[in-house]
Design an enzyme around this catalytic site. Structure first.
Site, PDB file in Angstrom:
ATOM      1  N   GLY A  11       0.827  -1.209   0.000  1.00 60.42           N
ATOM      2  CA  GLY A  11       0.000   0.000   0.000  1.00 60.42           C
ATOM      3  C   GLY A  11       0.855   1.251   0.000  1.00 60.42           C
ATOM      4  O   GLY A  11       1.673   1.451   0.896  1.00 60.42           O
TER       5      GLY A  11
ATOM      6  N   GLY B 107      -0.377   4.284   0.282  1.00 59.87           N
ATOM      7  CA  GLY B 107      -1.251   5.350   0.769  1.00 59.87           C
ATOM      8  C   GLY B 107      -0.520   6.153   1.830  1.00 59.87           C
ATOM      9  O   GLY B 107       0.714   6.163   1.904  1.00 59.87           O
ATOM     10  N   PHE B 108      -1.294   6.834   2.671  1.00 55.86           N
ATOM     11  CA  PHE B 108      -0.688   7.686   3.692  1.00 55.86           C
ATOM     12  C   PHE B 108       0.212   6.882   4.630  1.00 55.86           C
ATOM     13  O   PHE B 108       1.314   7.304   4.966  1.00 55.86           O
ATOM     14  CB  PHE B 108      -1.781   8.385   4.502  1.00 55.86           C
ATOM     15  CG  PHE B 108      -2.487   9.460   3.734  1.00 55.86           C
ATOM     16  CD1 PHE B 108      -1.906  10.699   3.563  1.00 55.86           C
ATOM     17  CD2 PHE B 108      -3.726   9.224   3.167  1.00 55.86           C
ATOM     18  CE1 PHE B 108      -2.550  11.700   2.848  1.00 55.86           C
ATOM     19  CE2 PHE B 108      -4.381  10.210   2.458  1.00 55.86           C
ATOM     20  CZ  PHE B 108      -3.800  11.451   2.295  1.00 55.86           C
ATOM     21  N   GLY B 109      -0.270   5.725   5.071  1.00 58.39           N
ATOM     22  CA  GLY B 109       0.487   4.930   6.036  1.00 58.39           C
ATOM     23  C   GLY B 109       1.731   4.317   5.424  1.00 58.39           C
ATOM     24  O   GLY B 109       2.846   4.446   5.960  1.00 58.39           O
TER      25      GLY B 109
ATOM     26  N   VAL C 210      -1.553  -7.437  -4.232  1.00 59.65           N
ATOM     27  CA  VAL C 210      -1.254  -8.572  -3.340  1.00 59.65           C
ATOM     28  C   VAL C 210      -2.560  -9.309  -3.066  1.00 59.65           C
ATOM     29  O   VAL C 210      -3.565  -8.693  -2.692  1.00 59.65           O
ATOM     30  CB  VAL C 210      -0.633  -8.068  -2.023  1.00 59.65           C
ATOM     31  CG1 VAL C 210      -0.444  -9.223  -1.049  1.00 59.65           C
ATOM     32  CG2 VAL C 210       0.705  -7.382  -2.310  1.00 59.65           C
TER      33      VAL C 210
ATOM     34  N   GLU D 193     -19.031  17.091   2.925  1.00 65.54           N
ATOM     35  CA  GLU D 193     -18.257  17.834   1.926  1.00 65.54           C
ATOM     36  C   GLU D 193     -18.814  17.618   0.515  1.00 65.54           C
ATOM     37  O   GLU D 193     -18.921  18.557  -0.272  1.00 65.54           O
ATOM     38  CB  GLU D 193     -16.777  17.428   2.002  1.00 65.54           C
ATOM     39  CG  GLU D 193     -16.159  17.885   3.318  1.00 65.54           C
ATOM     40  CD  GLU D 193     -14.675  17.588   3.479  1.00 65.54           C
ATOM     41  OE1 GLU D 193     -14.066  18.197   4.356  1.00 65.54           O
ATOM     42  OE2 GLU D 193     -14.139  16.742   2.737  1.00 65.54           O
TER      43      GLU D 193
ATOM     44  N   ASP E 267      -6.008   2.505   8.027  1.00 69.69           N
ATOM     45  CA  ASP E 267      -7.423   2.094   7.976  1.00 69.69           C
ATOM     46  C   ASP E 267      -7.591   0.583   8.115  1.00 69.69           C
ATOM     47  O   ASP E 267      -8.655   0.108   8.509  1.00 69.69           O
ATOM     48  CB  ASP E 267      -8.030   2.515   6.625  1.00 69.69           C
ATOM     49  CG  ASP E 267      -8.411   3.977   6.608  1.00 69.69           C
ATOM     50  OD1 ASP E 267      -8.046   4.709   7.553  1.00 69.69           O
ATOM     51  OD2 ASP E 267      -9.083   4.403   5.646  1.00 69.69           O
TER      52      ASP E 267
ATOM     53  N   ALA F 286      -6.275  10.129   7.837  1.00 69.59           N
ATOM     54  CA  ALA F 286      -4.892  10.164   7.372  1.00 69.59           C
ATOM     55  C   ALA F 286      -3.874  10.362   8.514  1.00 69.59           C
ATOM     56  O   ALA F 286      -2.838   9.672   8.531  1.00 69.59           O
ATOM     57  CB  ALA F 286      -4.738  11.249   6.310  1.00 69.59           C
TER      58      ALA F 286
HETATM   59  C1  LIG Z   1     -13.524  10.149   0.159  1.00 65.94           C
HETATM   60  C2  LIG Z   1     -12.618  10.160   1.349  1.00 65.94           C
HETATM   61  C3  LIG Z   1     -12.390  11.348   2.018  1.00 65.94           C
HETATM   62  C4  LIG Z   1     -11.532  11.372   3.124  1.00 65.94           C
HETATM   63  N1  LIG Z   1     -11.294  12.565   3.760  1.00 65.94           N
HETATM   64  C5  LIG Z   1     -10.407  12.608   4.767  1.00 65.94           C
HETATM   65  C6  LIG Z   1     -10.053  13.848   5.374  1.00 65.94           C
HETATM   66  O1  LIG Z   1     -10.570  14.900   5.013  1.00 65.94           O
HETATM   67  N2  LIG Z   1      -9.118  13.832   6.370  1.00 65.94           N
HETATM   68  C7  LIG Z   1      -8.524  12.678   6.779  1.00 65.94           C
HETATM   69  O2  LIG Z   1      -7.660  12.713   7.650  1.00 65.94           O
HETATM   70  N3  LIG Z   1      -8.856  11.489   6.244  1.00 65.94           N
HETATM   71  C8  LIG Z   1      -9.767  11.426   5.249  1.00 65.94           C
HETATM   72  N4  LIG Z   1     -10.091  10.225   4.681  1.00 65.94           N
HETATM   73  C9  LIG Z   1      -9.539   8.997   5.246  1.00 65.94           C
HETATM   74  C10 LIG Z   1      -8.098   8.812   4.814  1.00 65.94           C
HETATM   75  O3  LIG Z   1      -7.972   9.003   3.437  1.00 65.94           O
HETATM   76  C11 LIG Z   1      -7.679   7.411   5.231  1.00 65.94           C
HETATM   77  O4  LIG Z   1      -7.818   7.304   6.619  1.00 65.94           O
HETATM   78  C12 LIG Z   1      -6.242   7.159   4.820  1.00 65.94           C
HETATM   79  O5  LIG Z   1      -6.111   7.212   3.426  1.00 65.94           O
HETATM   80  C13 LIG Z   1      -5.783   5.797   5.334  1.00 65.94           C
HETATM   81  O6  LIG Z   1      -4.459   5.609   4.941  1.00 65.94           O
HETATM   82  P1  LIG Z   1      -3.924   4.123   4.628  1.00 65.94           P
HETATM   83  O7  LIG Z   1      -2.491   4.266   4.329  1.00 65.94           O
HETATM   84  O8  LIG Z   1      -4.363   3.218   5.715  1.00 65.94           O
HETATM   85  O9  LIG Z   1      -4.733   3.688   3.339  1.00 65.94           O
HETATM   86  P2  LIG Z   1      -4.827   4.383   1.913  1.00 65.94           P
HETATM   87  O10 LIG Z   1      -4.357   5.772   1.936  1.00 65.94           O
HETATM   88  O11 LIG Z   1      -6.227   4.135   1.454  1.00 65.94           O
HETATM   89  O12 LIG Z   1      -3.827   3.549   1.011  1.00 65.94           O
HETATM   90  C14 LIG Z   1      -4.013   2.192   0.763  1.00 65.94           C
HETATM   91  C15 LIG Z   1      -3.234   1.827  -0.488  1.00 65.94           C
HETATM   92  O13 LIG Z   1      -3.199   0.416  -0.582  1.00 65.94           O
HETATM   93  C16 LIG Z   1      -3.402   0.042  -1.929  1.00 65.94           C
HETATM   94  N5  LIG Z   1      -3.912  -1.335  -1.912  1.00 65.94           N
HETATM   95  C17 LIG Z   1      -5.065  -1.766  -1.370  1.00 65.94           C
HETATM   96  N6  LIG Z   1      -5.174  -3.089  -1.487  1.00 65.94           N
HETATM   97  C18 LIG Z   1      -4.049  -3.515  -2.118  1.00 65.94           C
HETATM   98  C19 LIG Z   1      -3.572  -4.790  -2.522  1.00 65.94           C
HETATM   99  N7  LIG Z   1      -4.276  -5.911  -2.300  1.00 65.94           N
HETATM  100  N8  LIG Z   1      -2.385  -4.860  -3.170  1.00 65.94           N
HETATM  101  C20 LIG Z   1      -1.658  -3.722  -3.429  1.00 65.94           C
HETATM  102  N9  LIG Z   1      -2.073  -2.499  -3.052  1.00 65.94           N
HETATM  103  C21 LIG Z   1      -3.255  -2.391  -2.401  1.00 65.94           C
HETATM  104  C22 LIG Z   1      -4.356   1.075  -2.468  1.00 65.94           C
HETATM  105  O14 LIG Z   1      -4.263   1.174  -3.892  1.00 65.94           O
HETATM  106  C23 LIG Z   1      -3.888   2.331  -1.762  1.00 65.94           C
HETATM  107  O15 LIG Z   1      -2.916   3.023  -2.537  1.00 65.94           O
HETATM  108  C24 LIG Z   1     -10.944  10.175   3.566  1.00 65.94           C
HETATM  109  C25 LIG Z   1     -11.184   8.973   2.897  1.00 65.94           C
HETATM  110  C26 LIG Z   1     -12.010   8.969   1.789  1.00 65.94           C
HETATM  111  C27 LIG Z   1     -12.267   7.665   1.053  1.00 65.94           C
END
Ligand SMILES: Cc1cc2nc3c(=O)[nH]c(=O)nc-3n(C[C@H](O)[C@H](O)[C@H](O)COP(=O)(O)OP(=O)(O)OC[C@H]3O[C@@H](n4cnc5c(N)ncnc54)[C@H](O)[C@@H]3O)c2cc1C
Length: 432
Positions: free
Chosen positions: A10, A12-14, A78, A170, A299, A313
């Site tokens: 992933g 993403g942010f984490g 994955v 929003e 998440d 995030a």
């Molecule tokens: C519409 C929306 C609005 C939001 N607004 C806010 C906000 O205003 N403020 C705030 O703080 N938070 C907000 N959030 C929540 C925030 O975006 C999440 O809490 C944050 O992105 C979680 O980070 P993460 O790294 O856990 O997952 P993510 O940032 O979701 O990253 C997960 C990554 O894993 C990848 N992935 C998933 N499954 C697989 C796999 N099987 N194999 C390979 N890659 C994979 C995905 O492609 C993605 O790039 C919002 C979320 C959404 C959906």
């Protein structure tokens, strides 16, 4: 000597926070993502309402990792793993070995087992979803402008957002601004006819904020013309509208579901999903019990004793940094630290000059909260180009009351079957 192999699932942010925190460590980092870009999810609702383009909120992972000398990227999904033999499997069959694994695959939309929601409502959880919402909304406006059937027109001009959290508020606010500032110019015949509904099952919007800010948010969003229904539970969604448990039906061809999140399906595929939330239970050091060297964050993770931590995030970023630290401590033979979340607040914007924010315990609303919201989102956006593009688009939207790209790219996503019901043609007329 070979360096320890750290695999992060992933970008993403984490996941990116882990890679960045390990940039100077003597380890080999591989970041795997099914997309080749990092998406800034908090601004998806602006893509969905034509305020920003998809490119504005996406940044190539390879370009982010370029400045990290020990990290490389693998594009792939994955779909399995052997946590004892220490490899993850990509779709297509390839195995990627690891010494330490960080699962940061995020979340997906929770439909609470309601099949009609899964079938007919639109999720808003990634870039493709945002583009689908945008296409649906714009196509509905186009079709409404062309039809003489009043019932069909009412359905096409009904926009329902389900879920009164930040995303729902929003999005509803942005749709209401589209109705106020764009529709009268692009579709003069539809002026005033579009309706935006915001449905929330609880008795207040934005449950994570104090009651005073919840009340202000309600005032601001209704002031924009959004029809808010609190205590409204959705029974069923069909292609032409939403049925509430109260028996009320709201005609709408665009229904966006923002009423809950659950762990990404990867948790289930690895046999690690716990409880109904589909997230991976982790101990206080963010390690997955029973699997040494395996962590889950963001998440996807459910932290024991802190189950009420929001899926936002800042939690993902702080957990990413904490895991990187614990991983290095483990490598040096030191005990890991427990994770503590430092909550700096939360905020939601409702429209031009309207927002609510709780920042370091301060309650802000209106214009000042709106500026705070703008500042935070620009700071957290990844990449100079994205920041510049977003700032430019926001300035354009602000001063011209206009929106950016309003092109339907990718086909007309209104379910055709349902349209045919209302728009039956004359059988003797040739149709294309
Ligand atoms: C519409 C929306 C609005 C939001 N607004 C806010 C906000 O205003 N403020 C705030 O703080 N938070 C907000 N959030 C929540 C925030 O975006 C999440 O809490 C944050 O992105 C979680 O980070 P993460 O790294 O856990 O997952 P993510 O940032 O979701 O990253 C997960 C990554 O894993 C990848 N992935 C998933 N499954 C697989 C796999 N099987 N194999 C390979 N890659 C994979 C995905 O492609 C993605 O790039 C919002 C979320 C959404 C959906």
């Amino acid at each position: 000597m070979t360096k320890p192999r750290i695999v992060i699932v992933g970008a993403g942010f984490g996941g990116l926070a882990v890679a960045r925190a390990l940039r100077h460590a003597p380890v080999d980092v591989t970041v795997i993502d099914r997309h080749n870009y990092h998406a800034f999810l908090p601004l998806l609702y602006q893509v969905a309402t034509s305020g920003l383009t998809a490119q504005d909120v996406a940044h190539p992972v390879r370009s982010i990792l370029r400045s990290l000398p020990n990290a490389r990227f693998r594009l792939g999904e994955v779909c399995g793993a052997d946590l004892d033999a220490r490899w993850v499997a990509l779709q297509g069959g390839e195995h990627i070995p690891f010494d330490f694994l960080v699962l940061a695959a995020g979340s997906t939309t929770e439909t609470w087992g309601n099949q009609s929601v899964a079938d007919h409502a639109l999720p808003l959880h990634d870039l493709e979803h945002a583009l689908a919402v945008r296409n649906r909304a714009l196509s509905c406006l186009e079709r409404a402008d062309a039809t003489a059937d009043p019932a069909l027109r009412e359905e096409l001009l009904g926009f329902v957002v389900v879920g009164g959290g930040p995303t729902g508020v929003e999005l509803a606010g942005a749709l209401a601004e589209l109705k106020r500032h764009v529709v009268p110019h692009d579709f003069p015949a539809l002026e005033g006819a579009m309706r935006v509904w915001l449905l929330e099952g609880r008795s207040a919007l934005l449950p994570s904020l104090p009651p005073r800010l919840q009340a202000k948010a309600l005032l601001q969003v209704t002031g924009l013309g959004v029809e808010v229904r609190l205590g409204a539970l959705v029974e069923r969604v069909d292609p032409t509208g939403v049925w509430l448990r109260s028996g009320q039906r709201i005609p709408a061809r665009t229904v966006v579901w923002a009423a809950g999140v659950r762990g990404e399906k990867l948790a289930e595929e690895l046999g690690l999903a716990s409880g109904q939330s589909g997230r991976i239970a982790v101990d206080e050091t963010l390690a997955v019990p029973g699997h040494p060297g395996v962590y889950a964050i963001g998440d996807l993770a459910l932290l024991k004793g802190a189950e009420r931590l929001p899926q936002v995030a800042p939690v993902a970023i702080q957990q990413g940094q904490a895991v990187a630290l614990n991983l290095l401590r483990t490598l040096r033979g030191h005990p890991p630290f427990p994770f503590r979340y430092h909550d700096k607040g939360s905020m939601a914007t409702i429209g031009r000059n309207r927002a609510v924010a709780l920042v370091f315990g301060w309650e802000l609303s209106g214009r000042i909260a709106w500026w705070a919201w703008l500042l935070v989102h620009i700071v957290f956006l990844v990449g100079f180009r994205n920041r510049a593009a977003v700032l430019l688009n926001w300035a354009w939207n602000f001063f011209t009351y206009d929106r950016g790209l309003r092109a339907v790219v990718g086909g007309n996503p209104i379910p055709d079957l349902a349209l045919q019901r209302s728009e039956k043609g004359d059988a003797s007329v040739a149709r294309c």
